[in-house]
Design a protein around this motif. Structure first.
Motif, PDB file in Angstrom:
ATOM      1  N   ARG A   1       0.860  -1.190   0.000  1.00  0.00           N
ATOM      2  CA  ARG A   1       0.000   0.000   0.000  1.00  0.00           C
ATOM      3  C   ARG A   1       0.889   1.230   0.000  1.00  0.00           C
ATOM      4  NH1 ARG A   1      -4.475   1.906   4.553  1.00  0.00           N
ATOM      5  NH2 ARG A   1      -5.393   3.578   3.314  1.00  0.00           N
TER       6      ARG A   1
ATOM      7  N   THR B   1       1.895   5.441  -0.101  1.00  0.00           N
ATOM      8  CA  THR B   1       1.550   6.565   0.770  1.00  0.00           C
ATOM      9  C   THR B   1       0.258   7.259   0.337  1.00  0.00           C
ATOM     10  OG1 THR B   1       2.989   7.983  -0.574  1.00  0.00           O
ATOM     11  CG2 THR B   1       3.947   7.009   1.408  1.00  0.00           C
ATOM     12  N   ASP B   2      -0.105   7.071  -0.946  1.00  0.00           N
ATOM     13  CA  ASP B   2      -1.357   7.657  -1.439  1.00  0.00           C
ATOM     14  C   ASP B   2      -2.548   6.730  -1.259  1.00  0.00           C
ATOM     15  OD1 ASP B   2      -0.686   5.711  -3.227  1.00  0.00           O
ATOM     16  OD2 ASP B   2      -0.716   7.000  -5.010  1.00  0.00           O
ATOM     17  N   GLY B   3      -2.288   5.560  -0.643  1.00  0.00           N
ATOM     18  CA  GLY B   3      -3.365   4.605  -0.404  1.00  0.00           C
ATOM     19  C   GLY B   3      -3.572   3.602  -1.514  1.00  0.00           C
ATOM     20  N   GLU B   4      -2.867   3.770  -2.638  1.00  0.00           N
ATOM     21  CA  GLU B   4      -3.041   2.846  -3.755  1.00  0.00           C
ATOM     22  C   GLU B   4      -2.417   1.491  -3.415  1.00  0.00           C
ATOM     23  OE1 GLU B   4      -2.071   2.422  -8.549  1.00  0.00           O
ATOM     24  OE2 GLU B   4      -1.136   4.015  -7.345  1.00  0.00           O
TER      25      GLU B   4
ATOM     26  N   TRP C   1       1.939  -3.829   5.243  1.00  0.00           N
ATOM     27  CA  TRP C   1       0.553  -3.891   4.759  1.00  0.00           C
ATOM     28  C   TRP C   1      -0.149  -5.151   5.231  1.00  0.00           C
ATOM     29  CZ3 TRP C   1      -3.619  -1.727   3.744  1.00  0.00           C
ATOM     30  CH2 TRP C   1      -4.563  -2.169   2.816  1.00  0.00           C
TER      31      TRP C   1
END
Length: 413
Positions: A178, A180-183, A238
């Protein structure tokens, strides 16, 4: 108990790490004799133990027949003591020099192998400094240690099938991460790390349902080796909530080719750090000399020393780890391996992982050649070595565990 050291007719330097006080066991082969067999390191030579015992002590031949240490591990403490006493006597009595000479092989001519069949693998988290450092990174503003940490040795069950011998190349693992932008993506780990550890090698097993008392540690543990528990920190971060390490750890763990017998570490025994909470009886080592160990490690990255961890600061000892490992009645098997977890000290140069040395990547580690690292790059080679004090000023060596990072293979589609 510390015993006086002896002098070998091989005329070794007094501080040679593989002197008579050490006598570590491993498995080797040569070009002229490609069959793996049990050996004992002495100086720059390897004693072909199976051949020597077959000639000089036939009743013990079955225990060292090979092609691994498995039969010797299973033979138990009495056989371990007998074999070590015999080898010590042979190598310190010049009358054996001619008979043993034919069984000594130059170490430079030998190929070293995985020394034993790994049955089960457990990895602990026994360094208070390491646990505190990671807690500060992962849980800022909170107590860095979880409430249970000083009450029991925390660990996880690893994957025995991916334990590899020193010198085996490590392919960069792929996994789910995952950003840092959540992707959420799948691909090669970008935060590949090391963990400098000690491993404890179980010889004799135990019955299912019967916990092993802390005092019986020397009856079950044959010896100690070096461990590098490679870790993919981004995959681990993650996946690990709520069940803990899995794919971020299971792709490979490297161990050293030499197993130093517990009997060699008498002079290295020390009292571990003071415990700050009361221990339950099964973990209380106050009734017996504790098994803290003065083992000093060195971590090299591409030939540069980046850390010198010290095992004597570990909060939990190998004996306590074994007692906890079996406290629920879990049985031991010959060849079980359990490791200490990352060994880290109070000083920055004693941190046994890159995630600590670079503080999670925020403070890149500068190497003497001018390059920097936060985590491992393809082509990097890591070498971990260690030593401990022996009797009469001698040195107990552990050899080394090394591994080089290869690029990731094509990820599945």
């Amino acid at each position: 108990m510390t015993t006086a050291s002896a002098t070998s007719w091989l005329d070794l330097p007094a501080d040679h790490p593989f002197g008579v006080a050490t006598l570590p066991y491993g498995v080797f082969s040569t070009a002229s004799d490609p069959g793996p067999r049990v050996g004992v390191a002495i100086g720059e030579m390897i004693l072909d133990l199976a051949a020597a015992v077959g000639q000089l002590a036939p009743p013990l031949a079955a225990a060292v027949a090979g092609p691994s240490l498995d039969t010797l591990l299973a033979a138990g403490p009495q056989a371990w003591s007998q074999v070590r006493a015999l080898v010590t006597a042979w190598l310190t009595d010049a009358t054996f020099s001619e008979r043993l000479g034919q069984h000594l092989v130059p170490a430079r001519d030998a190929v070293l192998h995985l020394p034993f069949t790994v049955a089960d693998y457990v990895d602990f988290y026994a360094s208070e400094q390491h646990a505190t450092n990671l807690g500060k990174m992962f849980r800022p503003g909170q107590d860095p240690l979880t409430p249970n940490w000083k009450h029991l040795p925390i660990g996880y069950h690893g994957r025995a099938g991916t334990i590899v011998g020193s010198g085996t190349d490590i392919v960069r693992p792929c996994g789910q991460r995952r950003g840092t932008d959540g992707e959420i993506t799948f691909g090669p780990s970008a935060r590949l790390d090391i963990e400098a550890e000690l491993g404890f090698v179980v010889g004799t097993g135990s019955r299912l349902g019967r916990p092993v008392d802390i005092d019986r540690f020397p009856e079950h543990v044959f010896g100690v080796c070096l461990v590098n528990d490679w870790s993919a920190r981004d995959i681990q971060a993650w996946e690990y909530v709520p069940l803990g390490p899995f794919l971020g750890k299971s792709f490979a763990t490297s161990i050293s080719p030499w197993v130093v017998p517990l009997a060699a570490l008498g002079a290295a025994r020390v009292t571990p750090p003071a415990r700050t909470v009361p221990l339950l009886p099964y973990l209380d080592d106050a009734r017996t000399p504790p098994w803290g160990l003065d083992v000093r490690l060195e971590v090299r990255l591409n030939g540069h020393v980046v850390s010198r961890p010290m095992f004597d600061g570990m909060y939990w000892t190998g004996a306590q780890m074994l007692a906890h490992l079996t406290a629920n009645g879990a049985s031991l098997r010959t060849g079980d391996l359990y490791a200490s977890g990352t060994i880290s000290g109070a000083r920055p140069d004693q941190r046994g992982s890159l995630i600590e040395l670079s503080w999670g990547g925020a403070e890149p580690l500068r190497l003497p050649d001018g390059t920097t690292r936060t985590f491992l790059e393809d082509g990097d080679e890591v070498v971990i070595s260690a030593s401990a004090p022996g009797p009469d000023g001698t040195v107990i060596g552990f050899g080394e565990v090394r591994g080089r990072i290869l690029p990731a293979t094509e990820p599945p589609r």
